[in-house]
Design an enzyme around this catalytic site. Structure first.
Site, PDB file in Angstrom:
ATOM      1  N   LYS A   1       9.188  52.029  62.029  1.00  0.00           N
ATOM      2  CA  LYS A   1      10.468  52.570  62.808  1.00  0.00           C
ATOM      3  C   LYS A   1      12.387  52.205  62.418  1.00  0.00           C
ATOM      4  O   LYS A   1      12.276  51.151  61.500  1.00  0.00           O
ATOM      5  CB  LYS A   1      10.366  51.637  64.246  1.00  0.00           C
ATOM      6  CG  LYS A   1      10.865  50.552  64.750  1.00  0.00           C
ATOM      7  CD  LYS A   1      11.671  50.205  66.326  1.00  0.00           C
ATOM      8  CE  LYS A   1      13.672  50.569  66.025  1.00  0.00           C
ATOM      9  NZ  LYS A   1      13.481  49.754  65.292  1.00  0.00           N
TER      10      LYS A   1
ATOM     11  N   ASP B   1       5.405  50.260  65.900  1.00  0.00           N
ATOM     12  CA  ASP B   1       6.388  49.862  66.778  1.00  0.00           C
ATOM     13  C   ASP B   1       6.014  48.864  67.723  1.00  0.00           C
ATOM     14  O   ASP B   1       4.919  47.930  67.834  1.00  0.00           O
ATOM     15  CB  ASP B   1       6.188  51.010  68.223  1.00  0.00           C
ATOM     16  CG  ASP B   1       6.992  51.003  68.927  1.00  0.00           C
ATOM     17  OD1 ASP B   1       7.361  49.137  69.132  1.00  0.00           O
ATOM     18  OD2 ASP B   1       8.176  52.055  69.803  1.00  0.00           O
ATOM     19  N   HIS B   2       6.223  47.331  67.254  1.00  0.00           N
ATOM     20  CA  HIS B   2       6.004  45.878  67.175  1.00  0.00           C
ATOM     21  C   HIS B   2       6.063  45.296  68.253  1.00  0.00           C
ATOM     22  O   HIS B   2       5.350  45.194  68.709  1.00  0.00           O
ATOM     23  CB  HIS B   2       6.531  44.955  66.023  1.00  0.00           C
ATOM     24  CG  HIS B   2       7.740  44.708  66.920  1.00  0.00           C
ATOM     25  ND1 HIS B   2       9.575  45.187  66.606  1.00  0.00           N
ATOM     26  CD2 HIS B   2       8.483  43.519  68.285  1.00  0.00           C
ATOM     27  CE1 HIS B   2      10.346  45.026  67.951  1.00  0.00           C
ATOM     28  NE2 HIS B   2      10.134  44.000  68.191  1.00  0.00           N
TER      29      HIS B   2
ATOM     30  N   LYS C   1       2.623  43.313  71.236  1.00  0.00           N
ATOM     31  CA  LYS C   1       2.765  42.415  72.400  1.00  0.00           C
ATOM     32  C   LYS C   1       2.157  41.729  73.617  1.00  0.00           C
ATOM     33  O   LYS C   1       1.610  42.989  73.356  1.00  0.00           O
ATOM     34  CB  LYS C   1       4.576  42.190  73.172  1.00  0.00           C
ATOM     35  CG  LYS C   1       5.188  42.106  71.923  1.00  0.00           C
ATOM     36  CD  LYS C   1       7.060  42.202  72.670  1.00  0.00           C
ATOM     37  CE  LYS C   1       8.261  42.256  71.712  1.00  0.00           C
ATOM     38  NZ  LYS C   1       8.856  40.586  71.293  1.00  0.00           N
TER      39      LYS C   1
ATOM     40  N   LYS D   1      22.556  44.805  73.748  1.00  0.00           N
ATOM     41  CA  LYS D   1      23.054  43.395  72.806  1.00  0.00           C
ATOM     42  C   LYS D   1      23.802  42.935  73.717  1.00  0.00           C
ATOM     43  O   LYS D   1      24.555  43.717  74.098  1.00  0.00           O
ATOM     44  CB  LYS D   1      22.928  43.400  72.055  1.00  0.00           C
ATOM     45  CG  LYS D   1      21.644  44.309  70.665  1.00  0.00           C
ATOM     46  CD  LYS D   1      22.068  44.102  69.238  1.00  0.00           C
ATOM     47  CE  LYS D   1      20.785  45.280  68.267  1.00  0.00           C
ATOM     48  NZ  LYS D   1      19.497  44.616  68.424  1.00  0.00           N
TER      49      LYS D   1
ATOM     50  N   ASP E   1      17.934  52.437  67.955  1.00  0.00           N
ATOM     51  CA  ASP E   1      16.586  51.123  67.884  1.00  0.00           C
ATOM     52  C   ASP E   1      16.185  50.843  68.511  1.00  0.00           C
ATOM     53  O   ASP E   1      15.183  50.467  68.224  1.00  0.00           O
ATOM     54  CB  ASP E   1      18.263  50.720  67.939  1.00  0.00           C
ATOM     55  CG  ASP E   1      17.302  49.275  67.192  1.00  0.00           C
ATOM     56  OD1 ASP E   1      16.517  49.135  66.199  1.00  0.00           O
ATOM     57  OD2 ASP E   1      18.205  48.349  67.317  1.00  0.00           O
TER      58      ASP E   1
ATOM     59  N   ARG F   1      12.518  45.400  43.534  1.00  0.00           N
ATOM     60  CA  ARG F   1      13.067  46.266  42.500  1.00  0.00           C
ATOM     61  C   ARG F   1      13.505  45.245  41.391  1.00  0.00           C
ATOM     62  O   ARG F   1      13.780  45.135  40.120  1.00  0.00           O
ATOM     63  CB  ARG F   1      14.774  46.645  42.714  1.00  0.00           C
ATOM     64  CG  ARG F   1      13.722  48.254  43.457  1.00  0.00           C
ATOM     65  CD  ARG F   1      14.597  48.870  44.009  1.00  0.00           C
ATOM     66  NE  ARG F   1      15.061  48.761  45.191  1.00  0.00           N
ATOM     67  CZ  ARG F   1      15.564  49.128  45.891  1.00  0.00           C
ATOM     68  NH1 ARG F   1      16.397  50.659  45.887  1.00  0.00           N
ATOM     69  NH2 ARG F   1      15.661  48.645  47.245  1.00  0.00           N
TER      70      ARG F   1
ATOM     71  N   GLU G   1      19.117  41.462  75.429  1.00  0.00           N
ATOM     72  CA  GLU G   1      19.161  41.002  74.551  1.00  0.00           C
ATOM     73  C   GLU G   1      20.321  39.776  74.993  1.00  0.00           C
ATOM     74  O   GLU G   1      21.367  40.387  74.729  1.00  0.00           O
ATOM     75  CB  GLU G   1      18.911  41.788  72.629  1.00  0.00           C
ATOM     76  CG  GLU G   1      17.638  41.994  72.712  1.00  0.00           C
ATOM     77  CD  GLU G   1      17.946  42.728  71.345  1.00  0.00           C
ATOM     78  OE1 GLU G   1      17.168  42.103  69.996  1.00  0.00           O
ATOM     79  OE2 GLU G   1      17.463  43.480  70.818  1.00  0.00           O
TER      80      GLU G   1
ATOM     81  N   HIS H   1      10.427  51.238  72.179  1.00  0.00           N
ATOM     82  CA  HIS H   1      10.677  50.498  72.173  1.00  0.00           C
ATOM     83  C   HIS H   1      10.327  50.785  74.080  1.00  0.00           C
ATOM     84  O   HIS H   1       9.186  50.265  74.801  1.00  0.00           O
ATOM     85  CB  HIS H   1      10.874  48.789  72.111  1.00  0.00           C
ATOM     86  CG  HIS H   1      11.299  48.767  70.993  1.00  0.00           C
ATOM     87  ND1 HIS H   1      10.092  49.101  70.181  1.00  0.00           N
ATOM     88  CD2 HIS H   1      11.937  48.372  70.123  1.00  0.00           C
ATOM     89  CE1 HIS H   1      10.406  48.083  68.605  1.00  0.00           C
ATOM     90  NE2 HIS H   1      11.643  47.732  69.495  1.00  0.00           N
TER      91      HIS H   1
HETATM   92  C1  BG6 Z   1      13.794  46.127  67.021  1.00  0.00           C
HETATM   93  C2  BG6 Z   1      15.252  46.353  66.957  1.00  0.00           C
HETATM   94  O1  BG6 Z   1      13.136  46.976  66.986  1.00  0.00           O
HETATM   95  O2  BG6 Z   1      13.073  45.570  67.570  1.00  0.00           O
HETATM   96  C3  BG6 Z   1      15.987  45.245  66.994  1.00  0.00           C
HETATM   97  O3  BG6 Z   1      15.392  47.191  65.934  1.00  0.00           O
HETATM   98  C4  BG6 Z   1      15.527  44.470  68.222  1.00  0.00           C
HETATM   99  O4  BG6 Z   1      17.984  45.672  67.185  1.00  0.00           O
HETATM  100  C5  BG6 Z   1      14.126  43.950  68.615  1.00  0.00           C
HETATM  101  O5  BG6 Z   1      16.532  42.971  68.324  1.00  0.00           O
HETATM  102  C6  BG6 Z   1      13.765  43.171  69.596  1.00  0.00           C
HETATM  103  O6  BG6 Z   1      12.281  42.405  69.408  1.00  0.00           O
HETATM  104  P1  BG6 Z   1      11.946  41.684  69.775  1.00  0.00           P
HETATM  105  O7  BG6 Z   1      11.017  41.901  69.696  1.00  0.00           O
HETATM  106  O8  BG6 Z   1      12.696  40.354  69.285  1.00  0.00           O
HETATM  107  O9  BG6 Z   1      11.673  42.136  71.544  1.00  0.00           O
END
Ligand code: BG6
Length: 514
Positions: free
Chosen positions: A159, A188-189, A193, A351, A246, A53, A227, A251
């Site tokens: 997500k 979902d990243h 991995k 976290k 989250d 935007r 984390e 994950h």
């Molecule tokens: C994300 C979450 O999907 O994954 C974050 O929204 C989190 O809160 C992150 O920090 C963690 O990803 P990675 O790859 O750093 O473990």
């Protein structure tokens, strides 16, 4: 998921990013695309159209993205020639996501590129926007006729897929109104991995582990995604999400599925996804009244991490000073089927824990009979397999061995496989893998609608119970600790939350014992 990707060729592609001036594009998508261009080469007929935007021109956008690449590319700072060559493929298109004209203009731009190239291109629409837009963009793409071509048009969504079961179903219905399921790529990243993908290889490419991968030999499983970071600049989003939405719903559930699934018959995307959905369908329902015995939530207060003072969650930017959002969640789950009946799966994520560590531990049962004299086996530990996802990628097998010397004494020892040591090839970033797969039209590593919904179904009683009663003790763990004390109460007798292995095995031991 293709294995020898370097020799694969991509077809001409127009990659449209909604939210092209945003953080995800800057931090993840463009660095991953740039790295792909260096590592595996993108097609000559390739364009990235960043839609957003704000007022920007191509040069200003490219300048900003260049800076992101310099910070986040796995190759370090980009060489000017390499960057300029890549950046020539990026264009900016200003537009309101809620105006049909944005989409018709986009359609024209895609058509122009195809005319210029003299071929039909794949068109990928990536929603790198705040979740509020997820329900809007697909509708407009549909109305503008940009979703119609099942083979050439794809949509990518990040997500969170919904905020709960109902909103996930609603979102899936919106997507399905314009796109066929085969065109929808839910990211979902974690699935990108390397070690996560390696779980399939480990389990199903070796005859060694599968015969003992069941309730007869496995006592319990733990999945930890710890984390050390706080919510950083994402308080606005996170304060409405919390750890369960989250991290766990996506994950951790993905990891659980990969650990628990039955062997796939083939490597077809749907075959693997079917096997994962089966796990979720076998999830033992959590009764709302029993939530306190199955789930623990926490929120961090001020504390210290690696010797540095850090603020509590309620002091973070864009977080309500009386926030009730959980930054830690732990669950005890069961998968009711022949393989896993009554084997607890303990999941935890949080976290501001003492260190970053994502690990799965498969804890085996003790031997049925201890034939060694008691003094030989002081400190006996049943065998275990640790799959380390972060910060190091690898697998550790822990077992008993005889201590050298005249006496029979047993000690726990470890065999290690470390990705970095075993393979010369560096691991690509998860986004590189996933973007490549979207462009290859390979959905193996993406979540299907039914899988997302099944994960919500399992967790809904916890969300509802937590939503119905405000926690009276938040914040209930100091930053730098392993979460609230009550987390011990989830464990059956003799079970433990393991100390992260990555730090003890691959590097120097750090952090406190939980
Ligand atoms: C994300 C979450 O999907 O994954 C974050 O929204 C989190 O809160 C992150 O920090 C963690 O990803 P990675 O790859 O750093 O473990």
């Amino acid at each position: 998921m293709t294995t020898i990707k370097t020799t694969d060729q991509l077809d001409p592609t127009v990659f449209v990013i909604f939210g092209g001036a945003g953080d995800l594009t800057w931090r993840k998508l463009i660095p991953a695309m740039f790295d792909l261009s260096q590592d595996r080469s993108l097609p000559e007929k390739f364009a990235i159209i960043a839609v957003d935007r704000i007022k920007l021109d191509d040069a200003a956008l490219r300048h900003r993205l260049h800076e992101g690449v310099n910070q986040f590319s796995r190759f370090g700072k980009a060489r000017a020639a390499a960057w300029n060559q890549f950046a020539a493929h990026i264009q900016y298109q200003p537009g309101d996501f809620k105006q049909l004209s944005t989409y018709t203009a986009l359609g024209r731009q895609c058509a122009n590129l195809e005319k210029q190239w003299g071929v039909k291109a794949h068109r990928i629409f990536y929603m790198a926007t705040p979740p509020a837009m997820f329900g809007e963009i697909p509708k407009y793409l549909g109305r503008a006729g940009l979703a119609r071509d099942r083979e050439f048009a794809r949509i990518v969504i990040e997500k969170p897929i919904g905020h709960d079961l109902e909103s996930a179903r609603a979102l899936n219905a919106i997507l399905a109104a314009s796109f066929d399921e085969s065109q929808i790529f839910r990211i979902d990243h974690y699935l990108g991995k390397e070690t996560v993908q390696n779980l399939l290889a480990f389990r199903f490419a070796n005859p060694l582990f599968e015969p003992i991968w069941n309730r007869r030999y496995i006592d319990y499983v733990t999945i930890t995604v710890a984390e050390a970071v706080g919510v950083e600049h994402r308080g606005g989003y996170y304060d409405h999400a919390g750890a369960l939405r989250d991290m766990v719903q996506n994950h951790l559930m993905q990891l659980l599925c990969l650990v628990a699934m039955e062997p796939m018959v083939s490597f077809e995307a749907d075959e693997i996804r079917n096997k994962k959905v089966d796990v979720l369908h076998a999830g033992r329902p959590i009764h709302r009244d029993a939530v306190p015995q199955s789930a623990v939530r926490g929120q961090y207060g001020p504390g210290r991490i690696a010797g540095r003072k850090v603020p509590g969650y309620r002091e973070e930017d864009s977080v309500a000073p009386d926030s009730q959002t959980e930054t830690f969640a732990a669950l005890k789950l069961f998968v009711d089927n022949w393989r896993w009946q009554d084997v607890p799966f303990y999941l935890r994520t949080g976290k501001r824990l003492p260190q970053q560590a994502s690990e799965i531990t498969i804890q085996f049962r003790a031997v049925p009979h201890r034939s060694f004299p008691p003094e030989a086996s002081l400190g006996w530990q049943p065998s275990r397999i640790v799959i380390s996802i972060q910060p190091e990628e690898g697998i550790v097998l822990g077992f008993q061995a005889k201590y050298p010397g005249p006496k029979m004494q047993l000690r726990p020892v470890e065999m290690r496989f470390n990705y970095r040591q075993s393979f010369a090839a560096p691991s690509p970033d998860a986004y590189e893998t996933l973007l490549w797969d979207v462009m290859k039209n390979d959905a193996t590593l993406f979540m299907r609608a039914d899988q997302v919904e099944a994960a919500w179904v399992w967790l809904m009683p916890v969300l509802e119970a937590w939503g119905a009663t405000e926690p009276s003790d938040f914040p209930n763990y100091p930053a730098g600790s392993w979460g609230p004390e009550e987390v011990q109460g989830l464990l059956d007798q003799g079970h433990n939350w393991p100390l992260p292995t990555a730090m003890t095995v691959f590097g120097k031991r750090k952090g406190k014992r939980p």
